[in-house]
Design a protein around this motif. Structure first.
Motif, mmCIF file in Angstrom:
data_model
loop_
_atom_site.group_PDB
_atom_site.id
_atom_site.type_symbol
_atom_site.label_atom_id
_atom_site.label_comp_id
_atom_site.label_asym_id
_atom_site.label_seq_id
_atom_site.Cartn_x
_atom_site.Cartn_y
_atom_site.Cartn_z
ATOM 1 N N TYR A 1 29.831 66.894 72.004
ATOM 2 C CA TYR A 1 29.624 67.868 70.925
ATOM 3 C C TYR A 1 29.580 69.287 71.493
ATOM 4 O O TYR A 1 30.187 70.214 70.961
ATOM 5 N N GLU A 2 28.857 69.439 72.587
ATOM 6 C CA GLU A 2 28.730 70.771 73.204
ATOM 7 C C GLU A 2 30.070 71.293 73.704
ATOM 8 O O GLU A 2 30.259 72.490 73.877
ATOM 9 N N GLU A 3 31.003 70.374 73.907
ATOM 10 C CA GLU A 3 32.342 70.764 74.344
ATOM 11 C C GLU A 3 33.252 71.011 73.129
ATOM 12 O O GLU A 3 34.451 71.199 73.262
ATOM 13 N N GLY A 4 32.657 70.981 71.944
ATOM 14 C CA GLY A 4 33.428 71.304 70.733
ATOM 15 C C GLY A 4 33.912 70.101 69.955
ATOM 16 O O GLY A 4 34.519 70.240 68.891
ATOM 17 N N GLN A 5 33.647 68.900 70.461
ATOM 18 C CA GLN A 5 34.119 67.701 69.759
ATOM 19 C C GLN A 5 33.291 67.472 68.486
ATOM 20 O O GLN A 5 32.054 67.511 68.536
ATOM 21 N N ARG A 6 33.967 67.263 67.358
ATOM 22 C CA ARG A 6 33.238 67.030 66.101
ATOM 23 C C ARG A 6 33.576 65.690 65.455
ATOM 24 O O ARG A 6 32.894 65.240 64.548
ATOM 25 N N LEU A 7 34.651 65.077 65.903
ATOM 26 C CA LEU A 7 35.138 63.849 65.291
ATOM 27 C C LEU A 7 34.738 62.662 66.164
ATOM 28 O O LEU A 7 35.146 62.574 67.326
ATOM 29 N N PHE A 8 33.889 61.784 65.614
ATOM 30 C CA PHE A 8 33.416 60.631 66.379
ATOM 31 C C PHE A 8 33.632 59.347 65.590
ATOM 32 O O PHE A 8 33.579 59.358 64.353
ATOM 33 N N GLY A 9 33.883 58.260 66.308
ATOM 34 C CA GLY A 9 34.099 56.968 65.657
ATOM 35 C C GLY A 9 33.089 55.940 66.117
ATOM 36 O O GLY A 9 32.757 55.859 67.303
#
Ligand SMILES: *Cc1c(COP(=O)(O)O)cnc(C)c1O
Length: 224
Positions: free
Chosen positions: A38-46
């Motif tokens: 998330y801190e690296e900008g990732q917002r899409l999780f499965g």
């Protein structure tokens, strides 16, 4: 944490073709791993299990978009409908009807992908192409007002044989193109091809993938 989650995310992102979305598959990994991404900008999780998702969802940032990717029992649909961003693993008409009903009650329209079974293993889930042809042809899906059909999801055969993987993704791509033209040509939102995991996402992109679902290469091996 032994894994350089941030580094892995960046490495994968730099290898994705233009416009391909990365779904970080966080199943069996703790919330702190998700926060690294998330801190690296990732917002899409499965996630693939309801219970696990229900535990993680409330303790993580609310701007995460959660995609459900595992086998979903109809009786559990109501628990995730209030917040789920997309259900990628719709593998039966019964499930689709339940999602529609629960979405209606929640006053939502839920994005779904239809999961198709193209792999050689019998154990994998998903509609067979024959089943899905029959259902789409029936037109019954057109009355599901609280479902937004966004495309297809599939998994290739688990094998080292690249020819088999290519055959599976090619089958999925051809089938997507066929039904896009035949049933969904007036649905601009029907555009997602969710195929490719850690071991085969580079091949998947050659066969039109718009979403890749990657777990192990980001977070390391899972302990079940
Ligand atoms: C677990 C899972 C993935 C991710 O697999 P990795 O090999 O860890 O990248 C992708 N798609 C589905 C449907 C899964 O269940």
């Amino acid at each position: 944490m032994n894994y350089d989650v941030k580094g892995n995310i960046n490495q994968i992102k730099s290898s994705l073709h233009n416009g391909v979305k990365l779904v970080a598959i966080s199943k069996f990994h703790p919330a702190e791993y998700i926060m690294e991404a998330y801190e690296e900008g990732q917002r899409l999780f499965g996630e693939s299990r309801c219970q696990e998702l229900l535990e993680k969802y409330p303790i993580l940032p609310s701007d995460i978009q959660w995609h459900f990717i595992g086998h979903l029992q109809s009786k559990k649909v109501k628990q995730i409908v209030p917040f789920i961003s997309m259900i990628q693993s719709v593998d039966s008409v019964k499930l689709l009807e339940e999602i529609n009903n629960r979405a209606k009650m929640a006053n939502r329209k839920i994005k779904v992908l239809l999961e198709i079974h193209v792999a050689e293993e019998e154990s994998k889930s998903g509609f067979s192409i024959e089943e899905l042809d029959e259902y789409l042809d029936s037109g019954d899906w057109k009355r599901l007002d609280n479902i937004e059909f966004c495309g297809l999801m599939t998994m290739a055969t688990f094998t080292d044989n690249e020819d088999i993987i290519r055959k599976d993704f090619s089958t999925a791509l051809n089938y997507f193109n066929k039904i896009k033209e035949q049933y969904f040509s007036s649905f601009p939102g029907f555009k997602e091809k969710s195929w490719g995991m850690s071991g085969d996402y580079k091949i998947a992109m050659e066969y039109g993938a718009t979403m890749v679902r990657i777990g192990t290469t980001i977070f390391g091996p899972r302990t079940y």
